[in-house]
Design an enzyme around this catalytic site. Structure first.
Site, short mmCIF file in Angstrom:
data_model
loop_
_atom_site.label_atom_id
_atom_site.label_comp_id
_atom_site.label_asym_id
_atom_site.label_seq_id
_atom_site.Cartn_x
_atom_site.Cartn_y
_atom_site.Cartn_z
CB THR A 143 -0.92 0.00 1.23
OG1 THR A 143 -1.84 -1.09 1.13
CG2 THR A 143 -1.70 1.30 1.33
CB ILE A 165 3.52 6.61 1.64
CG1 ILE A 165 3.59 5.67 2.84
CG2 ILE A 165 3.59 8.06 2.09
CD1 ILE A 165 2.65 5.98 3.95
CB ILE A 188 4.19 1.04 4.60
CG1 ILE A 188 3.10 0.72 5.63
CG2 ILE A 188 4.18 2.53 4.25
CD1 ILE A 188 1.68 1.05 5.18
CE LYS A 189 4.85 0.24 -4.98
NZ LYS A 189 3.82 -0.08 -6.01
CB ILE A 190 8.26 4.52 1.47
CG1 ILE A 190 7.25 4.27 2.60
CG2 ILE A 190 8.91 5.89 1.62
CD1 ILE A 190 7.89 4.13 3.97
#
EC number: 2.2.1.2
Length: 323
Positions: free
Chosen positions: A94, A96, A130-132
């Site tokens: 998912t 950011i 968490i995709k950053i």
């Protein structure tokens, strides 16, 4: 046996789509999402209920217009992520908001908010990555998040400096963008042959793979952004590969065999390598013109699509207010 199933023997496959029907069709274990993919997903058919729930949620929480848009957007990506998780056995990535890519504190704050929203939907958040964006600030944020038990996927990896910095900070997973690396060199006529091993994108990920495996880093490598089927097959054996519906279909319909191309070394070198600090990171990363340009371009593209998603949500928030 089709080529997709053959490939699954050597690499874990992630679907680069927000379309749960396609994920079911190809029996994929993992999935990645971003604003671009969400805009392409069936928002007003399969996901209409999820979309409307996001609008209702934002109205219920209240606040000014920007607050409502942000809450609706966050709720929507968590809704879609939760729906996908119900149809896979692995991870959902998912993303950011890319507009936070150069702000460590806000990235950390947003990540905790999204994880809390998943928890309130009774989702096992150990399955959420968490995709950053792999900026220096993003890498620092991910390091702190990993320490608090939140797994991260560092995306838009174009340079060896990015990959090394992530591994040294025990980031769970990175996503090198093979196709976009290829695009940069191809547009400048810098690729001399069509031989797949001369593809700069393939060379980049092989270098990262060899380095990680040689020195025993645990960070997972997930090849992303493919332009040709040959690129996918050339990376058979890479830890993970995230593949778009177009290529998933080709692999599914093809019955040719798949040969493993990437192998870990038989021995791991136990050798202390000093951790890259900020100045060393920028010195190494900025030597690579392609990486500098493509990282900035990728952030801009994701930011534009995030704004498009916000506009779509705003239009529907306004429609609901008029009822």
């Amino acid at each position: 046996m089709n080529q997709l199933d053959n490939l699954k023997k050597f690499s874990k496959i992630s679907a680069d789509t927000g379309d749960v029907d396609l994920i079911r069709t190809y029996q994929i274990q993992h999935a990645t999402t971003n604003p671009s993919l969400i805009l392409k997903s069936p928002l007003f058919t399969t996901y209409l209920k999820l979309f409307n729930d996001a609008i209702d949620y934002a109205q219920k929480i209240g606040g000014n217009q920007n607050t409502k848009i942000t809450n609706a957007s966050d709720r929507l990506i968590v809704n879609i992520g939760s729906e996908i998780l119900a149809n896979i056995s692995g991870y959902i990535s998912t993303e950011i908001d890319a507009q936070l890519s150069f702000n460590t504190d806000l990235t950390i704050k947003k990540a905790h908010k999204l994880i809390t929203m998943y928890q309130k939907k009774n989702i096992d958040t150990s399955r959420v990555l968490i995709k950053i964006a792999a900026t220096w600030e993003g890498i620092q944020a991910a390091e702190e998040l990993e320490k608090s038990g939140i797994k991260c996927n560092l995306t838009l990896v174009f340079s060896f400096a990015q990959a090394r910095a992530c591994a040294e900070r025990n980031i769970y997973l990175i996503s090198p963008f093979i196709g976009r690396i290829y695009d940069w060199y191809n547009q400048r006529n810098l690729i001399k042959t069509s031989y797949i091993n001369d593809d700069p994108g393939i060379q980049s990920i092989k270098k990262i793979y060899h380095y990680y495996k040689t020195y025993g880093y645990n960070t997972i490598i997930m090849g992303a952004s493919f332009r040709r089927l040959e690129q996918i097959l050339a990376l058979s054996g890479c830890d993970y590969l995230t593949i778009s519906p177009h290529f998933l279909k080709q692999l599914y319909q093809n019955t040719n065999s798949v040969t493993r191309q990437l192998f870990p070394p038989k021995t791991i070198i136990s050798h202390h390598i000093p951790v890259l600090d900020q100045s060393e990171f920028f010195q190494e990363h900025n030597k690579n013109q392609m990486a500098v340009e493509k990282l900035n371009e990728g952030i801009q593209q994701f930011s534009i699509d995030q704004q498009k998603l916000h506009k779509l949500l705003l239009n529907n928030l306004n429609v609901q207010l008029q009822k």
